[in-house]
Design an enzyme around this catalytic site. Structure first.
Site, mmCIF file in Angstrom:
data_model
loop_
_atom_site.group_PDB
_atom_site.id
_atom_site.type_symbol
_atom_site.label_atom_id
_atom_site.label_comp_id
_atom_site.label_asym_id
_atom_site.label_seq_id
_atom_site.Cartn_x
_atom_site.Cartn_y
_atom_site.Cartn_z
ATOM 1 C CG HIS A 1 -2.039 -0.988 1.085
ATOM 2 N ND1 HIS A 1 -2.974 -1.181 2.074
ATOM 3 C CD2 HIS A 1 -2.383 -1.847 0.090
ATOM 4 C CE1 HIS A 1 -3.839 -2.104 1.695
ATOM 5 N NE2 HIS A 1 -3.491 -2.530 0.489
ATOM 6 C CD GLU B 1 -2.039 4.040 3.198
ATOM 7 O OE1 GLU B 1 -3.242 4.184 3.482
ATOM 8 O OE2 GLU B 1 -1.651 3.193 2.368
ATOM 9 C CB CYS C 1 -1.429 1.215 6.124
ATOM 10 S SG CYS C 1 -0.985 0.493 4.522
#
Length: 161
Positions: free
Chosen positions: A75, A77, A104
């Site tokens: 992801h 992040e 995350c």
């Protein structure tokens, strides 16, 4: 007299996150993130995609079936945190267009990021997002929904003059 129609820091950093999202090759969801220190200096950026060495031409982008992208995608992040290459992220702000998932959130908390500024919360009622909000709130991470006076900022690649 100085120009008055310049963008705010929040608009700038959310714009950087949205621009980073444009690098994602995911056909369904493109997410970008930007990490900023207390002096408004960008520490890192990231977007959702496969890990280094895992070709986006070989690994699956599909969302359904036995072998999906969910087993492989990093992801935005987490990519931004990893791309910071060990920089001190304590007290930093994370700008991201999609509210972070529970996985995350763990990385955000452990890295010391103190605020998450997000654009939308598409999966607000999912168990992952509910868990994410619970952890982030418990850890004292400030959650700020981004709002701006302008709905768009236009980038013009033609000469400015």
């Amino acid at each position: 007299m100085k120009r008055g129609d310049y963008i705010s820091w929040d608009e700038y950093f959310m714009g950087v996150a949205l621009l980073a999202a444009k690098r994602s090759k995911d056909p369904n969801t493109q997410v970008g993130a930007c990490i900023v220190d207390s002096n408004n200096i960008i520490l890192s950026t990231g977007y959702n995609g496969f890990p280094y060495g895992c070709s986006d031409d070989v690994y699956p982008w599909n969302r359904d079936g036995e072998d999906t992208k969910y087993n492989y995608v990093v992801h935005a992040e987490l990519n931004a945190i990893l791309n910071a290459s060990g920089k001190d992220l304590r007290g930093a702000r994370l700008y991201v267009d999609l509210f972070p998932c529970n996985e995350c959130a763990k990385a955000i908390i452990q890295s010391g990021i103190s605020e998450v500024v997000y654009l939308y919360d598409k999966y607000a009622d999912s168990p992952q997002t509910v868990a994410s909000k619970k952890m982030l709130t418990s850890a004292g991470v400030k959650l700020t929904r981004f709002s701006a006076p302008n709905s768009k900022i236009v980038l013009d690649f033609t000469a400015n003059g």
